[in-house]
Design a protein around this motif. Structure first.
Motif, mmCIF file in Angstrom:
data_model
loop_
_atom_site.group_PDB
_atom_site.id
_atom_site.type_symbol
_atom_site.label_atom_id
_atom_site.label_comp_id
_atom_site.label_asym_id
_atom_site.label_seq_id
_atom_site.Cartn_x
_atom_site.Cartn_y
_atom_site.Cartn_z
ATOM 1 N N PRO A 90 0.641 -1.408 0.277
ATOM 2 C CA PRO A 90 0.222 -0.259 -0.143
ATOM 3 C C PRO A 90 1.340 1.004 0.122
ATOM 4 O O PRO A 90 0.572 2.348 0.070
ATOM 5 C CB PRO A 90 -0.695 -0.529 1.440
ATOM 6 C CG PRO A 90 -0.122 -0.746 2.401
ATOM 7 C CD PRO A 90 1.007 -1.995 1.205
ATOM 8 N N GLY A 99 -6.886 1.395 -0.585
ATOM 9 C CA GLY A 99 -6.906 -0.283 -0.723
ATOM 10 C C GLY A 99 -6.990 -0.974 -1.543
ATOM 11 O O GLY A 99 -6.719 -0.885 -2.446
ATOM 12 N N ASP A 103 -12.343 0.008 -2.901
ATOM 13 C CA ASP A 103 -13.352 0.784 -2.655
ATOM 14 C C ASP A 103 -12.459 2.081 -2.956
ATOM 15 O O ASP A 103 -11.240 2.306 -3.541
ATOM 16 C CB ASP A 103 -12.501 1.538 -1.002
ATOM 17 C CG ASP A 103 -13.164 -0.283 0.312
ATOM 18 O OD1 ASP A 103 -14.263 0.076 0.144
ATOM 19 O OD2 ASP A 103 -12.507 -0.818 0.805
ATOM 20 N N LEU A 111 1.671 7.559 1.104
ATOM 21 C CA LEU A 111 1.462 6.731 2.308
ATOM 22 C C LEU A 111 3.421 6.035 2.480
ATOM 23 O O LEU A 111 3.457 5.656 1.157
ATOM 24 C CB LEU A 111 0.938 5.206 2.512
ATOM 25 C CG LEU A 111 0.668 4.472 4.135
ATOM 26 C CD1 LEU A 111 0.535 4.954 4.932
ATOM 27 C CD2 LEU A 111 -0.246 3.238 3.213
ATOM 28 N N HIS A 209 -14.472 3.990 8.520
ATOM 29 C CA HIS A 209 -13.509 3.211 8.272
ATOM 30 C C HIS A 209 -12.810 3.099 10.190
ATOM 31 O O HIS A 209 -13.236 4.489 10.686
ATOM 32 C CB HIS A 209 -12.304 3.213 7.758
ATOM 33 C CG HIS A 209 -11.726 3.960 7.594
ATOM 34 N ND1 HIS A 209 -11.721 5.229 7.680
ATOM 35 C CD2 HIS A 209 -10.162 4.260 7.976
ATOM 36 C CE1 HIS A 209 -11.101 6.502 7.528
ATOM 37 N NE2 HIS A 209 -9.985 5.755 7.684
ATOM 38 N N PRO A 212 -6.514 0.229 11.681
ATOM 39 C CA PRO A 212 -5.966 -0.601 12.484
ATOM 40 C C PRO A 212 -4.965 -0.732 13.453
ATOM 41 O O PRO A 212 -4.622 -1.431 14.325
ATOM 42 C CB PRO A 212 -5.484 -1.370 11.670
ATOM 43 C CG PRO A 212 -6.011 -0.792 10.438
ATOM 44 C CD PRO A 212 -5.965 0.633 10.481
ATOM 45 N N GLN A 213 -4.052 0.181 13.588
ATOM 46 C CA GLN A 213 -3.088 0.368 14.144
ATOM 47 C C GLN A 213 -2.601 0.825 16.006
ATOM 48 O O GLN A 213 -4.131 0.825 16.286
ATOM 49 C CB GLN A 213 -2.315 1.827 13.752
ATOM 50 C CG GLN A 213 -1.310 0.952 12.367
ATOM 51 C CD GLN A 213 -1.900 1.117 11.215
ATOM 52 O OE1 GLN A 213 -2.761 1.676 11.318
ATOM 53 N NE2 GLN A 213 -1.569 1.429 9.720
ATOM 54 N N ALA A 318 -6.496 -7.415 7.663
ATOM 55 C CA ALA A 318 -7.492 -5.746 7.501
ATOM 56 C C ALA A 318 -6.810 -5.329 6.030
ATOM 57 O O ALA A 318 -8.285 -5.573 5.683
ATOM 58 C CB ALA A 318 -6.544 -4.911 8.817
ATOM 59 N N ARG A 327 -13.476 -4.870 11.663
ATOM 60 C CA ARG A 327 -12.346 -6.002 11.495
ATOM 61 C C ARG A 327 -11.634 -6.964 12.759
ATOM 62 O O ARG A 327 -11.334 -7.692 13.061
ATOM 63 C CB ARG A 327 -11.032 -5.823 11.792
ATOM 64 C CG ARG A 327 -10.845 -5.305 9.614
ATOM 65 C CD ARG A 327 -9.834 -4.332 9.061
ATOM 66 N NE ARG A 327 -10.257 -2.683 9.459
ATOM 67 C CZ ARG A 327 -10.599 -2.250 8.664
ATOM 68 N NH1 ARG A 327 -10.946 -2.385 7.723
ATOM 69 N NH2 ARG A 327 -10.389 -0.969 9.442
HETATM 70 C C1 GA4 Z 1 -6.709 3.302 7.368
HETATM 71 C C2 GA4 Z 1 -5.943 3.715 7.974
HETATM 72 C C3 GA4 Z 1 -4.625 3.937 7.244
HETATM 73 O O1 GA4 Z 1 -4.757 4.861 6.132
HETATM 74 C C4 GA4 Z 1 -4.066 2.556 6.292
HETATM 75 C C5 GA4 Z 1 -5.238 2.386 5.075
HETATM 76 C C6 GA4 Z 1 -5.258 1.026 4.403
HETATM 77 C C7 GA4 Z 1 -4.794 1.882 3.106
HETATM 78 O O2 GA4 Z 1 -4.646 2.546 2.424
HETATM 79 O O3 GA4 Z 1 -3.915 0.652 2.125
HETATM 80 C C8 GA4 Z 1 -6.238 0.579 4.428
HETATM 81 C C9 GA4 Z 1 -7.037 0.982 5.552
HETATM 82 C C10 GA4 Z 1 -6.698 1.925 6.272
HETATM 83 C C11 GA4 Z 1 -7.629 -0.309 6.660
HETATM 84 C C12 GA4 Z 1 -8.127 -1.735 5.700
HETATM 85 C C13 GA4 Z 1 -7.805 -1.847 4.457
HETATM 86 C C14 GA4 Z 1 -6.656 -0.992 4.740
HETATM 87 C C15 GA4 Z 1 -7.444 0.300 3.001
HETATM 88 C C16 GA4 Z 1 -8.409 -0.812 3.271
HETATM 89 C C17 GA4 Z 1 -9.312 -1.223 2.265
HETATM 90 C C18 GA4 Z 1 -2.611 2.820 5.868
HETATM 91 C C19 GA4 Z 1 -3.999 1.172 7.400
HETATM 92 O O4 GA4 Z 1 -3.215 1.105 7.997
HETATM 93 O O5 GA4 Z 1 -5.268 1.233 7.014
#
Ligand code: GA4
Length: 334
Positions: A90, A99, A103, A111, A209, A212-213, A318, A327
């Motif tokens: 990503p 993602g 979406d 990023l 959303h 996840p961290q 995730a 999640r």
């Molecule tokens: C949400 C928080 C952060 O921006 C991110 C996002 C990640 C992405 O953009 O690739 C994710 C999203 C985020 C959560 C679910 C998954 C992964 C897009 C997506 C559909 C960088 C992260 O760590 O998780």
């Protein structure tokens, strides 16, 4: 002032996703980090709102302004230049797609991993593709915001009455911590007017959303756009002035606090009048770190709500999910 380029609409009106309007809440917890009461207020806010505003945080405005300016220069480049670090894996540069599960949102972004010990090839490519000024703006900012992140996490631990006040912060300061920096650019969206007059609600910049961290620390140049979902399901918009931070509890912190802190659903709406630039630091542990409720927060009578997973296991799952998916099921025991 921001000069915004427009993302061409063409046949991409599929990006227009109407959503229910939100209410404006003026009373939202604001924490002054230098206040002796800060830890108590932080804990209250995280239990109730999963988030809070942060002032008197000590990060010099200049570091933020530099990074904003460098990011804007990046986004002003022609598309083919930006696409050198595209598609995001990503890490890298992305536009309209979020993602890997279809979406979409009205934004472009980059990023980066911020930990040079574990940096990804796409992050490196993006850094190399930009100027020395860009790199130092990113670096100087992340050093400071990481310190801030650790300070906030220490106050959380203290506020929760945990003896080892570095239980959370040590995960971020660890050598192989998986932290990243995201800069989102939401261009002016001319479709907003149309949808509003049709009374269909608003347009989505970044769909709902949870992060996840462990923790996310947000800074934005524009007051409007960010919204959080309250426990009763209503959406409220968060007005952020240019000098404040907004702190968000991530999924891992909800798990480690055995559900005391709430990982809050949030989203960003597209804007008609001015473009928005937001800078988000995500504090995550190293990939092999085991995440489970802290024993000191699970009393004898109380049950541990979640099972143990490594950040790698949770992150992999995730990143395969849709943005709005819940999640937590992965962590749930039954
Ligand atoms: C949400 C928080 C952060 O921006 C991110 C996002 C990640 C992405 O953009 O690739 C994710 C999203 C985020 C959560 C679910 C998954 C992964 C897009 C997506 C559909 C960088 C992260 O760590 O998780």
């Amino acid at each position: 002032a921001l000069i915004s380029h427009q993302i061409a609409l063409n046949d991409e009106s599929f990006l227009v996703k109407p959503c229910k309007p939100s209410t404006l809440v003026t009373e939202f917890p604001e924490v002054d980090l230098s206040d002796p009461q800060a830890k108590t207020l932080i804990v209250k806010a995280c239990q109730h709102f999963g988030s809070f505003k942060l002032v008197n945080h000590g990060v010099p405005q200049e570091l933020v302004t530099n990074l904003q300016n460098e990011a804007l220069k990046f986004f002003m480049q022609p598309q083919f230049q930006k696409q050198k670090a595209c598609p995001p894996d990503p890490y890298g540069y992305g536009s309209k797609r979020i993602g890997s599960n279809n979406d979409v949102g009205w934004l472009e972004y980059f990023l980066l991993n911020t930990n040079l010990d574990v940096i990804s090839p796409k992050s490196l490519l993006l850094l190399e593709q930009n100027s020395e000024n860009f790199r130092s703006a990113v670096n100087n900012y992340t050093v400071r915001v990481k310190n801030l992140c650790c300070e906030v996490l220490k106050q959380m631990a203290e506020g929760l009455g945990i003896e080892a006040k570095n239980v959370f912060s040590k995960l971020i300061s660890s050598e192989r911590s998986d932290c990243c920096l995201r800069v989102n650019h939401y261009p002016i969206c001319s479709k907003v007017e149309e949808v509003k007059t049709l009374n269909e609600g608003n347009l989505i910049g970044f769909g709902e959303h949870t992060d996840p961290q462990i923790i996310s620390i947000i800074r934005a140049n524009n007051t409007a756009g960010l919204e959080i979902c309250l426990q009763d399901g209503t959406w409220v918009s968060i007005s952020l002035d240019h000098a404040s931070y907004f702190v968000i509890v991530g999924d891992l912190l909800q798990v480690m606090t055995n559900g005391r802190f709430k990982s809050v659903k949030h989203r960003v709406l597209a804007n008609l009048c001015s473009s928005r630039l937001s800078i988000i630091y995500f504090g995550g542990p190293s990939l092999d770190e085991n995440i489970a409720p802290l024993p000191s927060l699970v009393s004898k009578e109380e049950e541990s709500l979640y099972k143990k997973l490594t950040w790698q296991e949770y992150k992999n799952a995730a990143y395969k999910s849709r943005l709005s998916e819940n999640r937590f099921r992965l962590f749930e025991k039954y």
